[in-house]
Design a protein around this motif. Structure first.
Motif, PDB file in Angstrom:
ATOM      1  N   LEU A  53      -1.534   1.865  -2.276  1.00 16.77           N
ATOM      2  CA  LEU A  53      -2.535   1.181  -3.085  1.00 16.77           C
ATOM      3  C   LEU A  53      -3.108   2.051  -4.196  1.00 16.77           C
ATOM      4  N   LEU A  54      -3.479   3.291  -3.884  1.00 19.91           N
ATOM      5  CA  LEU A  54      -4.109   4.139  -4.895  1.00 19.91           C
ATOM      6  C   LEU A  54      -3.200   4.394  -6.102  1.00 19.91           C
ATOM      7  N   PRO A  55      -1.912   4.713  -5.908  1.00 19.66           N
ATOM      8  CA  PRO A  55      -1.046   4.845  -7.090  1.00 19.66           C
ATOM      9  C   PRO A  55      -0.921   3.539  -7.872  1.00 19.66           C
ATOM     10  N   SER A  56      -0.990   2.401  -7.168  1.00 18.90           N
ATOM     11  CA  SER A  56      -0.870   1.118  -7.869  1.00 18.90           C
ATOM     12  C   SER A  56      -2.020   0.899  -8.846  1.00 18.90           C
ATOM     13  N   PHE A  57      -3.172   1.475  -8.548  1.00 14.91           N
ATOM     14  CA  PHE A  57      -4.314   1.333  -9.454  1.00 14.91           C
ATOM     15  C   PHE A  57      -4.041   2.014 -10.795  1.00 14.91           C
ATOM     16  N   LEU A  58      -3.238   3.072 -10.780  1.00 15.49           N
ATOM     17  CA  LEU A  58      -2.880   3.743 -12.035  1.00 15.49           C
ATOM     18  C   LEU A  58      -2.150   2.791 -12.970  1.00 15.49           C
ATOM     19  N   THR A  59      -1.313   1.928 -12.372  1.00 13.66           N
ATOM     20  CA  THR A  59      -0.583   0.937 -13.161  1.00 13.66           C
ATOM     21  C   THR A  59      -1.456  -0.264 -13.480  1.00 13.66           C
ATOM     22  N   ALA A 160      13.630   1.213  -0.058  1.00 14.17           N
ATOM     23  CA  ALA A 160      14.059   1.678  -1.371  1.00 14.17           C
ATOM     24  C   ALA A 160      15.568   1.515  -1.539  1.00 14.17           C
ATOM     25  N   ALA A 161      16.297   1.734  -0.456  1.00 16.36           N
ATOM     26  CA  ALA A 161      17.753   1.578  -0.514  1.00 16.36           C
ATOM     27  C   ALA A 161      18.131   0.141  -0.860  1.00 16.36           C
ATOM     28  N   MET A 162      17.475  -0.825  -0.217  1.00 18.95           N
ATOM     29  CA  MET A 162      17.779  -2.227  -0.472  1.00 18.95           C
ATOM     30  C   MET A 162      17.417  -2.641  -1.901  1.00 18.95           C
ATOM     31  N   LYS A 163      16.374  -2.044  -2.437  1.00 16.43           N
ATOM     32  CA  LYS A 163      15.987  -2.360  -3.823  1.00 16.43           C
ATOM     33  C   LYS A 163      17.117  -2.031  -4.777  1.00 16.43           C
ATOM     34  N   GLU A 164      17.751  -0.896  -4.547  1.00 15.81           N
ATOM     35  CA  GLU A 164      18.833  -0.480  -5.425  1.00 15.81           C
ATOM     36  C   GLU A 164      20.127  -1.239  -5.135  1.00 15.81           C
ATOM     37  N   VAL A 165      20.436  -1.404  -3.859  1.00 17.22           N
ATOM     38  CA  VAL A 165      21.693  -2.054  -3.477  1.00 17.22           C
ATOM     39  C   VAL A 165      21.752  -3.495  -3.982  1.00 17.22           C
ATOM     40  N   TRP A 166      20.643  -4.236  -3.821  1.00 17.30           N
ATOM     41  CA  TRP A 166      20.633  -5.648  -4.202  1.00 17.30           C
ATOM     42  C   TRP A 166      20.045  -5.887  -5.596  1.00 17.30           C
ATOM     43  N   GLU A 167      19.811  -4.818  -6.329  1.00 19.88           N
ATOM     44  CA  GLU A 167      19.330  -4.894  -7.715  1.00 19.88           C
ATOM     45  C   GLU A 167      18.090  -5.780  -7.819  1.00 19.88           C
ATOM     46  N   SER A 169      14.443  -6.852  -8.845  1.00 18.92           N
ATOM     47  CA  SER A 169      13.582  -6.598  -9.998  1.00 18.92           C
ATOM     48  C   SER A 169      12.274  -5.964  -9.556  1.00 18.92           C
ATOM     49  N   ASP A 170      11.635  -5.245 -10.466  1.00 17.04           N
ATOM     50  CA  ASP A 170      10.362  -4.612 -10.140  1.00 17.04           C
ATOM     51  C   ASP A 170       9.303  -5.646  -9.780  1.00 17.04           C
ATOM     52  N   ALA A 171       9.345  -6.808 -10.451  1.00 21.01           N
ATOM     53  CA  ALA A 171       8.364  -7.863 -10.170  1.00 21.01           C
ATOM     54  C   ALA A 171       8.510  -8.376  -8.740  1.00 21.01           C
ATOM     55  N   ALA A 172       9.766  -8.666  -8.327  1.00 22.66           N
ATOM     56  CA  ALA A 172      10.009  -9.152  -6.968  1.00 22.66           C
ATOM     57  C   ALA A 172       9.682  -8.077  -5.944  1.00 22.66           C
ATOM     58  N   PHE A 173      10.014  -6.845  -6.287  1.00 18.78           N
ATOM     59  CA  PHE A 173       9.753  -5.742  -5.363  1.00 18.78           C
ATOM     60  C   PHE A 173       8.254  -5.553  -5.146  1.00 18.78           C
ATOM     61  N   THR A 174       7.497  -5.672  -6.231  1.00 23.86           N
ATOM     62  CA  THR A 174       6.046  -5.535  -6.134  1.00 23.86           C
ATOM     63  C   THR A 174       5.467  -6.553  -5.167  1.00 23.86           C
ATOM     64  N   VAL A 315       6.959   6.832  -1.354  1.00 23.20           N
ATOM     65  CA  VAL A 315       6.009   5.725  -1.235  1.00 23.20           C
ATOM     66  C   VAL A 315       5.045   5.726  -2.416  1.00 23.20           C
ATOM     67  N   ALA A 316       4.577   6.900  -2.812  1.00 19.52           N
ATOM     68  CA  ALA A 316       3.639   6.994  -3.928  1.00 19.52           C
ATOM     69  C   ALA A 316       4.280   6.535  -5.231  1.00 19.52           C
ATOM     70  N   THR A 317       5.554   6.903  -5.453  1.00 22.98           N
ATOM     71  CA  THR A 317       6.222   6.464  -6.680  1.00 22.98           C
ATOM     72  C   THR A 317       6.491   4.965  -6.651  1.00 22.98           C
ATOM     73  N   ILE A 318       6.743   4.415  -5.459  1.00 24.81           N
ATOM     74  CA  ILE A 318       6.904   2.969  -5.322  1.00 24.81           C
ATOM     75  C   ILE A 318       5.585   2.270  -5.628  1.00 24.81           C
ATOM     76  N   GLY A 319       4.488   2.871  -5.171  1.00 28.14           N
ATOM     77  CA  GLY A 319       3.172   2.298  -5.432  1.00 28.14           C
ATOM     78  C   GLY A 319       2.891   2.146  -6.909  1.00 28.14           C
ATOM     79  N   LEU A 320       3.455   3.031  -7.733  1.00 31.57           N
ATOM     80  CA  LEU A 320       3.270   2.934  -9.181  1.00 31.57           C
ATOM     81  C   LEU A 320       3.795   1.621  -9.736  1.00 31.57           C
ATOM     82  N   LYS A 321       4.775   1.033  -9.048  1.00 32.34           N
ATOM     83  CA  LYS A 321       5.381  -0.204  -9.527  1.00 32.34           C
ATOM     84  C   LYS A 321       4.608  -1.447  -9.101  1.00 32.34           C
ATOM     85  N   MET A 322       3.531  -1.231  -8.343  1.00 34.39           N
ATOM     86  CA  MET A 322       2.758  -2.362  -7.839  1.00 34.39           C
ATOM     87  C   MET A 322       1.574  -2.672  -8.756  1.00 34.39           C
ATOM     88  N   ASP A 323       1.549  -3.889  -9.266  1.00 32.78           N
ATOM     89  CA  ASP A 323       0.401  -4.373 -10.037  1.00 32.78           C
ATOM     90  C   ASP A 323      -0.261  -5.456  -9.193  1.00 32.78           C
TER      91      ASP A 323
END
Length: 416
Positions: A53-59, A160-167, A169-174, A315-323
């Motif tokens: 959550l905290l990294p997501s606030f940066l975004t 994270a592996a599934m995000k890359e394997v199944w391509e 999107s950042d929006a869906a992942f968020t 996890v922290a870098t993934i949090g950056l992608k969360m809006d």
């Protein structure tokens, strides 16, 4: 839509990496604080949630442009496979067998609950909200669900592996990260409540708890025999094994992925030509193989702890992608139906085989929460049982990618 004229406060990855490391440090510093406020705070708010959550606030507040950062790529390609090596390095296949069949049954029941819960949740939610699944909506949702399957069968590494394997999107992942965080922690809270009432529940169901007592004694003995002070050579050996196998996995995956794409198009249709998929699989296999060697002793100096650190950085870098402003509420229905299917199946099977609550709770959390929270649930029964949570969570890392891939294939066929 991103505003191209917006000036982001943090534009350097070096600065951003420092900020993320500081955030993690603050979370864990307050988590171990004995101040009444923080004790009460983390009773209700899991530390893992804060690391997302905290990294997501940066975004969310426009301080960082996650699309311009390479930190996620670095964490997913270098730290993630190294983490998988270190986490699987401690696996004791014989130890898992010695836990007795009920522990394994409950673990794999939890895995099955996630695999079959995905299509049930997909179909039920599509029936309730058909408009959301119209046009490209269904594809976005099922692809995103594969990342949730990865998270709920293993943890953040498999997610994270599934995000890359199944391509995905950042929006869906968020969206799926938000669902993951909310429902994982709701379910964990329920399991902790069950842990507090374990004796009464086990007495009511007639569960055999003698195995649990044997495990407590065995783990207490193991901790005393294998723990030792960390030395520089230990850390160097750890890095050599983790990143050496990561490099080897990259080399093989970079050859294997294109080879499958060129010569096995049928497998390529299911994204099995993904070099990232093979990177994760090979790193995991490498860790398991090393667990049969003397390298396993590195667990005594914190190999799984270092591996978990790498996962938390990811996890922290993934949090950056969360809006958090972009979350679609209806998707929480998917998570609710999905986790309910998992829970119901566990409760039914647990009742049938008279499994102790401990096996149900830890078997579930080893799937849904992974190495970050399975030890927490295990230690709620007894502090010496935390390694059992790690043991089963490591098994989750081993089977997580394959089971999540199977889930993705099922969802892909339903969406088609």
């Amino acid at each position: 839509m991103k505003d191209e004229t917006h000036q982001y406060l943090i534009q350097s990855d070096a600065v951003l990496f420092g900020v993320l490391a500081t955030i993690l440090g603050l979370v864990f510093y307050t988590k171990q604080s004995q101040h009444p406020f923080w004790v009460k705070f983390y009773t209700f708010v899991p530390a893992l949630l804060m690391c997302y959550l905290l990294p997501s606030f940066l975004t969310t507040f426009g301080l960082v442009d996650p699309d311009a950062s390479n930190l996620y790529y670095m964490a997913s390609r270098y730290l993630l496979p190294a983490a998988l090596v270190l986490l699987t390095l401690s696996i004791d296949l014989k130890g898992i067998i010695r836990l007795g069949p009920k522990a394994g049954i409950m673990f794999f029941t939890g895995t099955l609950g996630i695999v079959i819960g995905a299509p049930i949740a997909f179909l039920a939610t599509r029936a309730l909200y058909p408009d959301a699944f119209a046009a490209s909506g269904a594809e976005e949702i099922w692809r995103g669900m594969t990342t949730l399957a990865g998270s709920w069968i293993g943890g953040g590494a498999n997610q994270a592996a599934m995000k890359e394997v199944w391509e995905v999107s950042d929006a869906a992942f968020t969206q799926m990260v938000a669902i993951d965080v909310v429902w994982t922690n709701i379910w964990m809270a329920i399991l902790l409540l069950m842990a507090a009432r374990a004796a009464k529940i086990d007495a009511r169901t007639g569960a055999d708890v003698e195995a649990i007592e044997r495990i407590k004694l065995k783990m207490e003995t193991f901790q005393k025999e294998h723990s030792k002070a960390v030395t520089l050579p230990d850390l160097v050996f750890m890095a050599a094994i983790a990143f050496g196998l990561t490099g080897l996995s990259h080399a093989i995956a970079n050859w294997l992925g294109p080879a499958i794409k060129d010569h096995l198009p049928l497998l390529a249709e299911f994204n099995l030509d993904s070099t990232f998929f093979w990177l994760v699989i090979l790193a995991t296999i490498g860790g398991v193989v090393m667990s049969f060697t003397r390298a396993k002793r590195l667990e005594g100096v914190g190999a799984s702890g270092v591996g978990s650190l790498f996962v938390y950085m990811l996890v922290a870098t993934i949090g950056l992608k969360m809006d958090v402003t972009q979350i679609k509420p209806f998707l929480f229905v998917i998570g609710g139906i999905w986790i309910a299917t998992h829970a119901i199946l566990l409760l039914v099977v647990g009742k049938l085989i008279k499994a102790p609550v401990f096996f149900l709770a830890v078997g579930s959390q080893a799937n849904v929460g992974g190495a970050a929270s399975a030890p927490v649930v295990a230690s709620a029964f007894h502090s010496a049982l935390a390694p059992v949570g790690v043991l089963l969570a490591v098994l989750g890392y081993v089977v997580g990618t394959s089971a999540a891939m199977l889930t993705g294939i099922i969802l892909q066929s339903l969406a088609g």
